[in-house]
Design an enzyme around this catalytic site. Structure first.
Site, PDB file in Angstrom:
ATOM      1  N   GLU A   1      -5.026  -6.508  14.703  1.00 54.48           N
ATOM      2  CA  GLU A   1      -4.486  -5.198  14.319  1.00 54.48           C
ATOM      3  C   GLU A   1      -5.616  -4.159  14.382  1.00 54.48           C
ATOM      4  O   GLU A   1      -5.376  -2.981  14.621  1.00 54.48           O
ATOM      5  CB  GLU A   1      -3.867  -5.251  12.913  1.00 54.48           C
ATOM      6  CG  GLU A   1      -2.814  -4.183  12.673  1.00 54.48           C
ATOM      7  CD  GLU A   1      -2.047  -4.341  11.371  1.00 54.48           C
ATOM      8  OE1 GLU A   1      -2.635  -4.137  10.292  1.00 54.48           O
ATOM      9  OE2 GLU A   1      -0.842  -4.661  11.405  1.00 54.48           O
ATOM     10  N   LYS A  31       0.844  -1.200   0.000  1.00 54.02           N
ATOM     11  CA  LYS A  31       0.000   0.000   0.000  1.00 54.02           C
ATOM     12  C   LYS A  31       0.883   1.255   0.000  1.00 54.02           C
ATOM     13  O   LYS A  31       0.696   2.159  -0.787  1.00 54.02           O
ATOM     14  CB  LYS A  31      -0.912  -0.030   1.224  1.00 54.02           C
ATOM     15  CG  LYS A  31      -1.817   1.169   1.336  1.00 54.02           C
ATOM     16  CD  LYS A  31      -2.757   1.051   2.524  1.00 54.02           C
ATOM     17  CE  LYS A  31      -3.431   2.396   2.770  1.00 54.02           C
ATOM     18  NZ  LYS A  31      -4.351   2.382   3.903  1.00 54.02           N
ATOM     19  N   LYS A  43       9.194  -0.850  14.297  1.00 52.01           N
ATOM     20  CA  LYS A  43       9.810  -0.548  12.989  1.00 52.01           C
ATOM     21  C   LYS A  43      10.922   0.481  13.164  1.00 52.01           C
ATOM     22  O   LYS A  43      12.012   0.339  12.601  1.00 52.01           O
ATOM     23  CB  LYS A  43       8.754   0.057  12.043  1.00 52.01           C
ATOM     24  CG  LYS A  43       7.742  -0.912  11.490  1.00 52.01           C
ATOM     25  CD  LYS A  43       6.872  -0.177  10.465  1.00 52.01           C
ATOM     26  CE  LYS A  43       5.628  -0.936  10.106  1.00 52.01           C
ATOM     27  NZ  LYS A  43       4.703  -0.191   9.263  1.00 52.01           N
ATOM     28  N   HIS A  87      -6.026 -33.200  17.252  1.00 51.19           N
ATOM     29  CA  HIS A  87      -4.905 -34.011  17.733  1.00 51.19           C
ATOM     30  C   HIS A  87      -3.797 -33.145  18.305  1.00 51.19           C
ATOM     31  O   HIS A  87      -2.663 -33.597  18.454  1.00 51.19           O
ATOM     32  CB  HIS A  87      -4.385 -34.882  16.588  1.00 51.19           C
ATOM     33  CG  HIS A  87      -5.446 -35.797  16.063  1.00 51.19           C
ATOM     34  ND1 HIS A  87      -5.705 -37.030  16.606  1.00 51.19           N
ATOM     35  CD2 HIS A  87      -6.368 -35.618  15.079  1.00 51.19           C
ATOM     36  CE1 HIS A  87      -6.717 -37.592  15.957  1.00 51.19           C
ATOM     37  NE2 HIS A  87      -7.141 -36.757  15.036  1.00 51.19           N
ATOM     38  N   GLY A 147      -4.863  -1.820   4.915  1.00 45.92           N
ATOM     39  CA  GLY A 147      -4.105  -2.965   4.404  1.00 45.92           C
ATOM     40  C   GLY A 147      -4.811  -4.283   4.678  1.00 45.92           C
ATOM     41  O   GLY A 147      -4.927  -5.143   3.809  1.00 45.92           O
ATOM     42  N   ARG A 148      -5.323  -4.456   5.899  1.00 49.69           N
ATOM     43  CA  ARG A 148      -5.944  -5.738   6.259  1.00 49.69           C
ATOM     44  C   ARG A 148      -7.345  -5.899   5.678  1.00 49.69           C
ATOM     45  O   ARG A 148      -7.997  -6.922   5.882  1.00 49.69           O
ATOM     46  CB  ARG A 148      -5.947  -5.907   7.778  1.00 49.69           C
ATOM     47  CG  ARG A 148      -6.583  -4.755   8.537  1.00 49.69           C
ATOM     48  CD  ARG A 148      -6.227  -4.814  10.013  1.00 49.69           C
ATOM     49  NE  ARG A 148      -6.702  -3.660  10.763  1.00 49.69           N
ATOM     50  CZ  ARG A 148      -6.038  -2.520  10.915  1.00 49.69           C
ATOM     51  NH1 ARG A 148      -4.869  -2.357  10.309  1.00 49.69           N
ATOM     52  NH2 ARG A 148      -6.545  -1.547  11.638  1.00 49.69           N
ATOM     53  N   GLU A 193      10.395  -4.755   4.697  1.00 49.52           N
ATOM     54  CA  GLU A 193      10.469  -6.147   4.236  1.00 49.52           C
ATOM     55  C   GLU A 193      10.202  -6.227   2.733  1.00 49.52           C
ATOM     56  O   GLU A 193      10.932  -6.879   1.978  1.00 49.52           O
ATOM     57  CB  GLU A 193       9.427  -7.008   4.973  1.00 49.52           C
ATOM     58  CG  GLU A 193       9.681  -7.202   6.452  1.00 49.52           C
ATOM     59  CD  GLU A 193       9.055  -6.114   7.319  1.00 49.52           C
ATOM     60  OE1 GLU A 193       8.815  -4.992   6.810  1.00 49.52           O
ATOM     61  OE2 GLU A 193       8.832  -6.385   8.518  1.00 49.52           O
TER      62      GLU A 193
HETATM   63  O1  F6P Z   1       2.343  -3.927   9.909  1.00 54.21           O
HETATM   64  C1  F6P Z   1       1.686  -2.757   9.639  1.00 54.21           C
HETATM   65  C2  F6P Z   1       1.193  -2.644   8.244  1.00 54.21           C
HETATM   66  O2  F6P Z   1       1.050  -1.294   7.975  1.00 54.21           O
HETATM   67  C3  F6P Z   1      -0.102  -3.404   7.981  1.00 54.21           C
HETATM   68  O3  F6P Z   1      -1.212  -2.738   8.430  1.00 54.21           O
HETATM   69  C4  F6P Z   1      -0.026  -3.557   6.503  1.00 54.21           C
HETATM   70  O4  F6P Z   1      -0.966  -4.487   6.052  1.00 54.21           O
HETATM   71  C5  F6P Z   1       1.400  -3.990   6.344  1.00 54.21           C
HETATM   72  O5  F6P Z   1       2.098  -3.198   7.290  1.00 54.21           O
HETATM   73  C6  F6P Z   1       1.980  -3.829   4.985  1.00 54.21           C
HETATM   74  O6  F6P Z   1       1.968  -2.495   4.544  1.00 54.21           O
HETATM   75  P1  F6P Z   1       2.167  -2.103   3.045  1.00 54.21           P
HETATM   76  O7  F6P Z   1       1.073  -2.733   2.243  1.00 54.21           O
HETATM   77  O8  F6P Z   1       2.116  -0.616   3.010  1.00 54.21           O
HETATM   78  O9  F6P Z   1       3.505  -2.622   2.607  1.00 54.21           O
END
Ligand code: F6P
Length: 564
Positions: free
Chosen positions: A374, A217, A529, A405, A288-289, A223
């Protein structure tokens, strides 16, 4: 339907604990003794009373801790906390995400073409469908083989690079809808900054037939951007090694053919080197979620095709309409959200299990963890004042029968109250028989048996009647009275997967609305972060940076460095 945005300032949250319904619920809780056996005996119509339908979902709450009095008090809480106004404000595009000053409009992502919703003078539905159409055209090109890599070969593997909402939704839905996937086309999902993730997902791939979707987003997430750069290098090295590309111009052409992006930050996409023509956009009013139903679902769309993806969206919309228009007394997300508040705030349940009896839904609990935790793991309300009661539960789970199990022992005989949602479908995508036995029937026998065992248990008398030695009678007693919900659907189709997701989105909304929290921000992920960025030089050997760390963290880093 024409909905318009209102820019009225957000009113202060109602303190639910000051509501008269809250006092009623507190009184009921103080003398509450769950008695599922007794309730079923005294209430022959209990199954009918507490079974509800929403679109294709058939939801049986009769084995839950609902009684007529509890339900009446929960409905009064809806009035006292004015959830309906907040729901309507969300659907209308009000800026209910106040800490980020944003509308919350994932429901607009699944409005059908022709519906109208204006935000700040823009026709949001037209914008949504323009991006969907662009994604659909791309998906068709990849699926048909018209979209080829730098050496002219068709794409065989799509690697989605994203994390959180840009990963959990796509991977969960991809896995859930594997039976609908086009043969010869595979998706993989890289999320973790652990280098083993990217390596495992790419080391056996042919760069000439691999396409990367960089899903973020913000297009700034550490990452994702790290993995995206590594993927770019992997691709260019691989193509150069195979003699497919030789110079900078061919490199740029290769990136255009092997990388697309999904983001709200199209300027950053261009900076990364991805042609904006190969980028699909969405908007800051999609959390995002809550974004798998936007172009964040591009990998899913490539796998199952535009027609199925449209069906997936129609499932969300069916539940949106149910939630938006159904009377509170029959409104499934409303009732399930209220029920969770009853368990969490009055009966002290700390966690909630989600147990899909469908192997294809094996990532659904993980997906729900981000959606629910979240969203509702907050200690302040939307005006930044402290919450007045407990908020988000811990959601967890695994598919049945595997969980039986592993951890069901604790569900059956442990000391914790853990409400559990059991989810299953009537028809298997791959029916098999074992002799005379239909294997899906065996799976479902377990589904039905578990909710029954949890509800009814086994009394001392019943255990003794089986001839059990007196010394181990206690060990073999099942207390029962363990609450469950059963969610049944005809099959695990794209539409029904959309329905399931939307159901939990709205359950999450109802809980957050009662607690007065902003379920759409996630400030709690920021501190870690920032610290990770600060500590990175220390981890890599910068002594001055190491000095800045606290003694415990410093000692851990020193140990780590000594063992490298
Ligand atoms: O971990 C926080 C967060 O902002 C989530 O809400 C989001 O889904 C994720 O990081 C990834 O963010 P982006 O889509 O901006 O890379």
């Amino acid at each position: 339907m024409v909905l318009r945005t209102s820019v009225a300032p957000m009113s202060a949250p109602v303190d639910p604990t000051a509501a008269s319904a809250w006092s009623s619920l507190r009184r009921l809780a103080d003398s509450f003794t769950p008695d599922l056996r007794g309730w079923f005996d005294s209430e022959p119509e209990r199954v009918d009373l507490y079974t509800f339908d929403a679109a294709d979902l058939h939801v049986d709450l009769s084995k839950s801790y609902l009684t007529a009095e509890v339900l009446a008090a929960l409905f009064a809480l809806v009035t006292d906390t004015d959830i309906v106004s907040r729901r309507d404000a969300m659907f209308a595009g009000d800026r209910i995400n106040v800490t980020e000053d944003r509308a919350v409009l994932h429901t607009a992502l699944r409005l059908p073409k022709g519906a109208a919703l204006e935000i700040d003078g823009r026709d949001v539905v037209a914008d949504v469908h323009a991006e969907l159409d662009k994604m659909y055209a791309f998906a068709d090109q990849v699926r048909s083989g018209e979209w080829v890599g730098a050496s002219g070969k068709r794409i065989e593997t799509v690697v989605n690079i994203g994390i959180g909402g840009s990963d959990l939704g796509p991977v969960m839905v991809y896995e859930a809808l594997l039976p609908y996937k086009q043969q010869g086309l595979e998706c993989r999902f890289v999320s973790n900054i652990d280098p083993t993730d990217l390596w495992e997902k790419t080391h056996d791939l042919d760069p000439e037939t691999t396409l990367f979707i960089i899903a973020s987003k913000t297009f700034t997430t550490l990452e994702t951007m790290t993995n995206a750069r590594l993927a770019k290098k992997w691709l260019l090295d691989g193509l150069a090694g195979a003699g497919v590309i030789n110079d900078a111009e061919q490199q740029a052409e290769a990136i255009a053919k092997h990388f697309v992006a999904v983001s709200t930050a199209l300027d950053l996409v261009a900076d990364f080197g991805i042609d904006p023509a190969n980028a699909f956009g969405f908007w800051d009013w999609v959390g995002g979620r809550y974004s798998v139903d936007s172009v964040i679902g591009t990998s899913v769309c490539v796998a199952i095709g535009p027609e199925r993806f449209a069906e997936f969206l129609s499932g969300f919309h069916a539940i949106d309409e149910h939630f938006r228009t159904t009377a509170v007394e029959q409104n499934v997300p409303m009732i399930m959200g209220l029920l969770n508040v009853w368990y969490n705030n009055f009966l002290d349940a700390q966690s909630h299990a989600v147990l899909p009896y469908a192997q294809y839904l094996h990532r659904f609990p993980a997906y729900l963890q981000q959606l629910t935790m979240e969203s509702n793991g907050k200690s302040v309300r939307w005006d930044s004042s402290p919450v007045t009661t407990q908020t988000g539960e811990v959601f967890w789970g695994e598919p049945g029968t595997n969980g039986q199990h592993a951890f069901y022992q604790l569900l059956h005989q442990g000391t914790k109250l853990i409400p559990a949602d059991f989810i299953a479908v009537a028809n298997s995508a791959h029916p098999l028989t074992d002799g005379d036995a239909d294997v899906h029937d065996l799976l479902m026998s377990n589904f039905f048996a578990q909710t029954a065992a949890l509800a009814w248990g086994k009394t001392e008398e019943e255990v003794r009647a089986e001839g059990t030695a007196e010394e181990i009678v206690g060990a073999r007693v099942f207390p029962g009275n363990r609450p469950t919900a059963a969610i049944l659907a005809p099959e695990l189709s794209p539409k029904i997967v959309g329905e399931l997701i939307a159901l939990y989105e709205h359950i999450t909304f109802v809980e957050g609305a009662i607690w007065g929290i902003d379920s759409f921000d996630q400030w709690g992920v920021e501190l870690g972060k920032v610290l990770a960025k600060q500590l990175a030089p220390a981890v890599s050997g910068d002594e001055a940076a190491l000095e800045q760390a606290d003694p415990s963290t410093r000692a851990q880093i020193e140990w780590y460095r000594a063992h490298r």
